[in-house]
Design a protein around this motif. Structure first.
Motif, PDB file in Angstrom:
ATOM      1  N   ILE A   7       5.376  40.029  18.956  1.00 30.92           N
ATOM      2  CA  ILE A   7       5.620  40.897  17.794  1.00 30.92           C
ATOM      3  C   ILE A   7       5.648  42.378  18.188  1.00 30.92           C
ATOM      4  CG2 ILE A   7       4.665  41.686  15.600  1.00 30.92           C
ATOM      5  CD1 ILE A   7       6.100  39.064  15.300  1.00 30.92           C
ATOM      6  N   LYS A  48      -5.681  37.202  14.178  1.00 31.95           N
ATOM      7  CA  LYS A  48      -4.878  38.420  14.238  1.00 31.95           C
ATOM      8  C   LYS A  48      -5.713  39.516  14.885  1.00 31.95           C
ATOM      9  CE  LYS A  48      -1.383  38.221  10.599  1.00 31.95           C
ATOM     10  NZ  LYS A  48      -0.830  38.926   9.431  1.00 31.95           N
ATOM     11  N   ASN A  89       8.828  44.845  17.692  1.00 30.42           N
ATOM     12  CA  ASN A  89       8.650  46.141  17.028  1.00 30.42           C
ATOM     13  C   ASN A  89       9.169  47.287  17.892  1.00 30.42           C
ATOM     14  OD1 ASN A  89       7.369  47.918  14.927  1.00 30.42           O
ATOM     15  ND2 ASN A  89       6.113  48.521  16.676  1.00 30.42           N
ATOM     16  N   TYR A 121       1.549  48.707  18.787  1.00 31.96           N
ATOM     17  CA  TYR A 121       2.016  48.148  17.507  1.00 31.96           C
ATOM     18  C   TYR A 121       1.402  48.937  16.365  1.00 31.96           C
ATOM     19  CZ  TYR A 121       3.238  44.513  14.095  1.00 31.96           C
ATOM     20  OH  TYR A 121       3.761  43.820  13.029  1.00 31.96           O
ATOM     21  N   GLN A 145       3.510  30.696  10.905  1.00 31.30           N
ATOM     22  CA  GLN A 145       2.882  32.015  10.930  1.00 31.30           C
ATOM     23  C   GLN A 145       3.768  33.024  11.674  1.00 31.30           C
ATOM     24  OE1 GLN A 145      -0.769  30.881  12.854  1.00 31.30           O
ATOM     25  NE2 GLN A 145      -1.914  30.698  10.920  1.00 31.30           N
ATOM     26  N   THR A 202      -1.760  41.360  15.026  1.00 33.02           N
ATOM     27  CA  THR A 202      -0.818  40.253  15.102  1.00 33.02           C
ATOM     28  C   THR A 202      -1.450  39.085  15.853  1.00 33.02           C
ATOM     29  OG1 THR A 202       1.373  39.555  15.883  1.00 33.02           O
ATOM     30  CG2 THR A 202       0.212  41.173  17.226  1.00 33.02           C
ATOM     31  N   ARG A 203      -0.942  37.889  15.588  1.00 33.40           N
ATOM     32  CA  ARG A 203      -1.344  36.714  16.359  1.00 33.40           C
ATOM     33  C   ARG A 203      -0.498  36.545  17.622  1.00 33.40           C
ATOM     34  NH1 ARG A 203      -1.643  34.899  10.964  1.00 33.40           N
ATOM     35  NH2 ARG A 203      -3.662  33.980  10.382  1.00 33.40           N
ATOM     36  N   ALA A 251       8.283  39.652   7.933  1.00 32.64           N
ATOM     37  CA  ALA A 251       7.614  40.843   7.412  1.00 32.64           C
ATOM     38  C   ALA A 251       8.003  42.075   8.217  1.00 32.64           C
ATOM     39  CB  ALA A 251       6.096  40.652   7.431  1.00 32.64           C
ATOM     40  N   LEU A 252       8.073  41.929   9.545  1.00 33.32           N
ATOM     41  CA  LEU A 252       8.451  43.057  10.396  1.00 33.32           C
ATOM     42  C   LEU A 252       9.919  43.425  10.188  1.00 33.32           C
ATOM     43  CD1 LEU A 252       7.577  45.071  12.535  1.00 33.32           C
ATOM     44  CD2 LEU A 252       8.096  43.349  14.288  1.00 33.32           C
ATOM     45  N   ASP A 267       6.565  34.072   9.443  1.00 32.34           N
ATOM     46  CA  ASP A 267       6.084  35.018   8.428  1.00 32.34           C
ATOM     47  C   ASP A 267       5.973  36.433   9.002  1.00 32.34           C
ATOM     48  OD1 ASP A 267       5.930  32.986   6.578  1.00 32.34           O
ATOM     49  OD2 ASP A 267       3.763  32.674   6.788  1.00 32.34           O
ATOM     50  N   GLU A 268       5.429  36.549  10.218  1.00 32.98           N
ATOM     51  CA  GLU A 268       5.266  37.875  10.819  1.00 32.98           C
ATOM     52  C   GLU A 268       6.618  38.488  11.186  1.00 32.98           C
ATOM     53  OE1 GLU A 268       2.235  39.001  13.490  1.00 32.98           O
ATOM     54  OE2 GLU A 268       0.950  37.279  13.065  1.00 32.98           O
ATOM     55  N   PHE A 306       1.260  47.042   9.937  1.00 33.28           N
ATOM     56  CA  PHE A 306       0.305  46.063   9.398  1.00 33.28           C
ATOM     57  C   PHE A 306      -1.063  46.171  10.073  1.00 33.28           C
ATOM     58  CE2 PHE A 306       4.634  44.224   9.297  1.00 33.28           C
ATOM     59  CZ  PHE A 306       4.841  44.289   7.928  1.00 33.28           C
TER      60      PHE A 306
END
Length: 248
Positions: free
Chosen positions: A76, A51, A80, A64, A107, A71-72, A114-115, A110-111, A67
């Protein structure tokens, strides 16, 4: 609908034999100096896809701010920037279903989830587009065909060309351009490429907005169809006009 397209990363991850150095090493091998030679190795987790904070180039919207900015996945920051509260989006990931890509796919989910919770947009999971782990032409055609199955009239398209076997982003772009040219009212909003510069210490990550290349491809096609003999002059003039629009 807004659709965000990418290829699932292939960076190695999982478990391997190693020594647990209690934070003294990032990841040890059999030559670890922190313990006696006869210290027995244990199974340790490793993940080459870290990340990181990506600095935007060419599009400040890609900064971004969630978090800790890490990010990976360069897609993302795109989500965003462009997914709004209350609207439904789709995230589409080409997936080779190797051990590593399966882990990274989870993964990614998950991101995204979460976003979505943080920003309030709706995403009912990441759409899995299964393909072979290969770089042959047949696999690229398969990516093109399968992505087209997910692209529809009125779509607003976003994409990341960072990951995958090298020809895969070409197939990804082919599908996006075909949808743009053939389907009704499809637009290309943002295409990015994420870079990690390992020559710097520590490494530096950047996210480039390369959307103009897709529009340039369409322009070149039109110039070729009309047999324009000196296309660079036309292209340069359009670039200058676009700079003027950006400054207004």
């Amino acid at each position: 609908m807004k659709k965000f397209i990418m290829v699932t990363p292939l960076q190695p991850c999982g478990e391997k034999d190693g020594f647990d150095c209690k934070g003294k090493c990032k990841l040890c091998n059999d030559n670890c100096q922190h313990y006696p030679v006869d210290y027995k190795p244990s199974r340790v987790q490793y993940d080459m896809l870290s990340k990181d904070v990506y600095t935007p180039v060419g599009n400040p919207k890609l900064l971004y701010d969630k978090f800790d900015g890490k990010t990976r996945f360069p897609i993302i920051p795109v989500i965003n920037a462009y997914a709004n509260a209350g609207e439904e989006i789709r995230v589409i990931a080409v997936n080779t279903h190797t051990q590593a890509s399966e882990i990274h796919f989870r993964q990614l989910e998950d991101e995204v989830f979460a976003l979505a919770k943080e920003k309030g947009f709706i995403c009912n999971g990441v759409t899995d587009v299964p393909v072979d782990y290969a770089g042959d032409v047949g696999t690229m055609i398969d990516i093109f065909r399968k992505l087209l199955d997910h692209l529809e009239d009125e779509d607003i398209l976003y994409a990341c060309f960072t990951y995958g076997v090298k020809p895969m982003p070409i197939a990804e772009l082919m599908a996006i351009m075909y949808a743009y040219r053939v389907k009704r009212n499809v637009s290309i909003e943002c295409i990015v490429y994420g870079e990690k510069d390992h020559s710097a210490d520590p490494p530096v990550q950047k996210i480039f907005d390369i959307t103009a290349l897709a529009h340039l491809d369409e322009l070149v096609r039109l110039l070729a169809e009309n047999r324009v003999e000196r296309p660079l002059g036309v292209i340069d003039a359009i670039i200058e006009l676009s700079k003027g629009d950006d400054n207004e």
